[in-house]
Motif scaffolding. Structure first.
Motif, PDB file in Angstrom:
ATOM      1  N   LEU A  30       6.315   3.409  -2.845  1.00 41.71           N
ATOM      2  CA  LEU A  30       5.827   4.374  -1.848  1.00 41.71           C
ATOM      3  C   LEU A  30       5.129   3.672  -0.684  1.00 41.71           C
ATOM      4  O   LEU A  30       5.332   4.009   0.486  1.00 41.71           O
ATOM      5  N   THR A  31       4.295   2.668  -1.006  1.00 38.69           N
ATOM      6  CA  THR A  31       3.577   1.974   0.068  1.00 38.69           C
ATOM      7  C   THR A  31       4.550   1.152   0.927  1.00 38.69           C
ATOM      8  O   THR A  31       4.407   1.096   2.150  1.00 38.69           O
ATOM      9  N   TYR A  32       5.515   0.547   0.288  1.00 34.59           N
ATOM     10  CA  TYR A  32       6.536  -0.213   1.030  1.00 34.59           C
ATOM     11  C   TYR A  32       7.285   0.706   1.993  1.00 34.59           C
ATOM     12  O   TYR A  32       7.405   0.434   3.202  1.00 34.59           O
ATOM     13  N   LEU A  33       7.764   1.817   1.456  1.00 31.51           N
ATOM     14  CA  LEU A  33       8.561   2.756   2.247  1.00 31.51           C
ATOM     15  C   LEU A  33       7.760   3.354   3.406  1.00 31.51           C
ATOM     16  O   LEU A  33       8.193   3.321   4.565  1.00 31.51           O
ATOM     17  N   TYR A  34       6.578   3.888   3.099  1.00 28.99           N
ATOM     18  CA  TYR A  34       5.816   4.564   4.147  1.00 28.99           C
ATOM     19  C   TYR A  34       5.200   3.572   5.145  1.00 28.99           C
ATOM     20  O   TYR A  34       4.974   3.916   6.305  1.00 28.99           O
ATOM     21  N   SER A  35       4.939   2.347   4.709  1.00 30.50           N
ATOM     22  CA  SER A  35       4.482   1.346   5.668  1.00 30.50           C
ATOM     23  C   SER A  35       5.596   1.068   6.678  1.00 30.50           C
ATOM     24  O   SER A  35       5.365   1.020   7.890  1.00 30.50           O
ATOM     25  N   SER A  61       6.643  -4.922   3.209  1.00 32.09           N
ATOM     26  CA  SER A  61       7.136  -4.189   4.393  1.00 32.09           C
ATOM     27  C   SER A  61       7.067  -5.066   5.640  1.00 32.09           C
ATOM     28  O   SER A  61       7.636  -4.726   6.678  1.00 32.09           O
ATOM     29  N   GLY A  62       6.298  -6.164   5.556  1.00 31.62           N
ATOM     30  CA  GLY A  62       6.212  -7.097   6.680  1.00 31.62           C
ATOM     31  C   GLY A  62       5.282  -6.632   7.785  1.00 31.62           C
ATOM     32  O   GLY A  62       5.244  -7.205   8.861  1.00 31.62           O
ATOM     33  N   ILE A  63       4.489  -5.575   7.551  1.00 27.18           N
ATOM     34  CA  ILE A  63       3.597  -5.054   8.602  1.00 27.18           C
ATOM     35  C   ILE A  63       2.182  -4.928   8.042  1.00 27.18           C
ATOM     36  O   ILE A  63       1.549  -3.898   8.158  1.00 27.18           O
ATOM     37  N   ALA A  64       1.699  -6.001   7.440  1.00 25.72           N
ATOM     38  CA  ALA A  64       0.400  -5.917   6.768  1.00 25.72           C
ATOM     39  C   ALA A  64      -0.783  -5.863   7.735  1.00 25.72           C
ATOM     40  O   ALA A  64      -1.889  -5.487   7.368  1.00 25.72           O
ATOM     41  N   ASN A  65      -0.546  -6.212   9.002  1.00 25.40           N
ATOM     42  CA  ASN A  65      -1.612  -6.306   9.989  1.00 25.40           C
ATOM     43  C   ASN A  65      -2.422  -5.038  10.197  1.00 25.40           C
ATOM     44  O   ASN A  65      -3.630  -5.048  10.176  1.00 25.40           O
ATOM     45  N   ASP A  66      -1.721  -3.951  10.461  1.00 24.17           N
ATOM     46  CA  ASP A  66      -2.399  -2.710  10.827  1.00 24.17           C
ATOM     47  C   ASP A  66      -2.250  -1.679   9.707  1.00 24.17           C
ATOM     48  O   ASP A  66      -1.981  -0.512   9.939  1.00 24.17           O
TER      49      ASP A  66
END
Ligand code: SF4
Ligand code: SF4
Length: 314
Positions: A30-35, A61-66
């Motif tokens: 879920l966190t991967y998908l929604y990120s 997801s490759g978008i851990a920054n924000d």
């Protein structure tokens, strides 16, 4: 920083994985998908293995920054810490409970308690009164330091109980252990409007202005349908908080769906974001539970569905 995101004019999409959802695979997917779909904020249960799963999902997801993680803490009387159980002696194996469980936590008349989020849908449809709920409270002094050490961005307390002492005790523990942004999730299932505001005023006296989120909860875990009626109480609750002019950020929750932002805007609510749980999980459930979830043929469909919901809150 979460504080910067809250200060900005951006509307925040918070994915609620479920304060009682202890399923590692579910939370990671879920966190991967929604990120990937654009959600910036993730609400998970207060368990180290679930925090790790959420971090793994977000990192993947490759978008851990924000991207920011909030751990949710329930209390006695809060449905979020309930788990369903089946009394085998009363169960006639009719299958009614399995059909209504949105978490797919029931199979062959057995409950997977890791997946159960305590919504009580199964209990409400059981013709034989064979389902009972049990509370699973956690020791905050033991669990929170470990989670804080692992790295979190927010702690949320579900302050809905009628037990003022329990609320105060847990609130004090959180404030003593953690100096970051905190969230108070509150609804009117047990409390009237005046009591809600009195409790919030009391709790906020321990906090600096604009370091607290109020998660204005309409009807917890009720957002299965994408109707205006389903989200009405959530928007009404946000209006009560807004009118009180408290120095807080407001997230709308509890019965939220793709109609929430439209209704909130029509009602002139100045919300900072929307937290969506039941509905957000329901619309991607078939993909998240698919053995080929990470394959493009499945994942791309899930992403398109999730993106539509995330974009609806603007
Ligand atoms: S319907 Fe709700 S309470 Fe019952 S098993 Fe499923 S998640 Fe748990
Ligand atoms: S609804 Fe009740 S009787 Fe039917 S399978 Fe579930 S627990 Fe058993």
């Amino acid at each position: 920083m979460l504080a910067d995101l809250l200060k900005s004019n951006d509307k925040i999409f918070k994915l609620v994985c479920g304060a009682g959802n202890e399923c590692v695979q579910d939370v990671e997917r879920l966190t991967y998908l929604y990120s990937k779909a654009g959600a910036q904020f993730f609400d998970i249960c207060a368990k180290p293995e679930i925090l790790k799963a959420a971090k793994d999902g977000i990192n993947k997801s490759g978008i851990a920054n924000d991207r920011y993680i909030c751990v949710s803490v329930g209390m006695r009387g809060d449905p979020h810490i309930f788990k369903a159980n089946i009394n085998d002696e009363l169960c006639t194996e009719c299958g009614a409970c399995e059909k209504v469980c949105m978490q797919e936590a029931i199979k062959d008349n057995k409950i997977n308690s890791e997946k159960c989020i305590g919504c009580a849908r199964c209990k409400n449809v059981c013709p034989n009164d064979a389902i009972y709920m049990t509370e699973h409270d956690i020791d905050l002094k033991k669990v929170l330091p470990e989670l804080i050490k692992m790295g979190i961005d927010c702690i949320e307390l579900h302050a809905t109980s009628i037990d003022d002492e329990d609320v105060k005790e847990k609130w004090d523990i959180i404030n003593n252990l953690y100096d970051g942004i905190v969230s108070i999730c509150i609804d009117r299932l047990n409390l009237g409007n005046r009591q809600v505001l009195d409790r919030l005023t009391d709790m906020l006296s321990a906090r600096a202005p604009y370091t607290t989120i109020i998660q204005a909860d309409g009807i917890p875990m009720s957002g299965a349908d994408d109707e205006y009626k389903t989200t009405l109480q959530a928007v009404a609750m946000a209006e009560i908080i807004q009118d009180a002019k408290l120095p807080v950020y407001i997230l709308i929750s509890g019965g939220t769906n793709s109609k929430t932002a439209t209704l909130a805007n029509l009602c002139n609510i100045k919300y900072n974001g929307v937290a969506i749980g039941s509905y957000a999980r329901k619309i991607v459930k078939q993909y998240v539970n698919d053995a080929d979830f990470y394959e493009p043929k499945v994942f791309d469909k899930a992403l398109s569905v999730a993106k539509n919901l995330v974009e609806s809150i603007g």
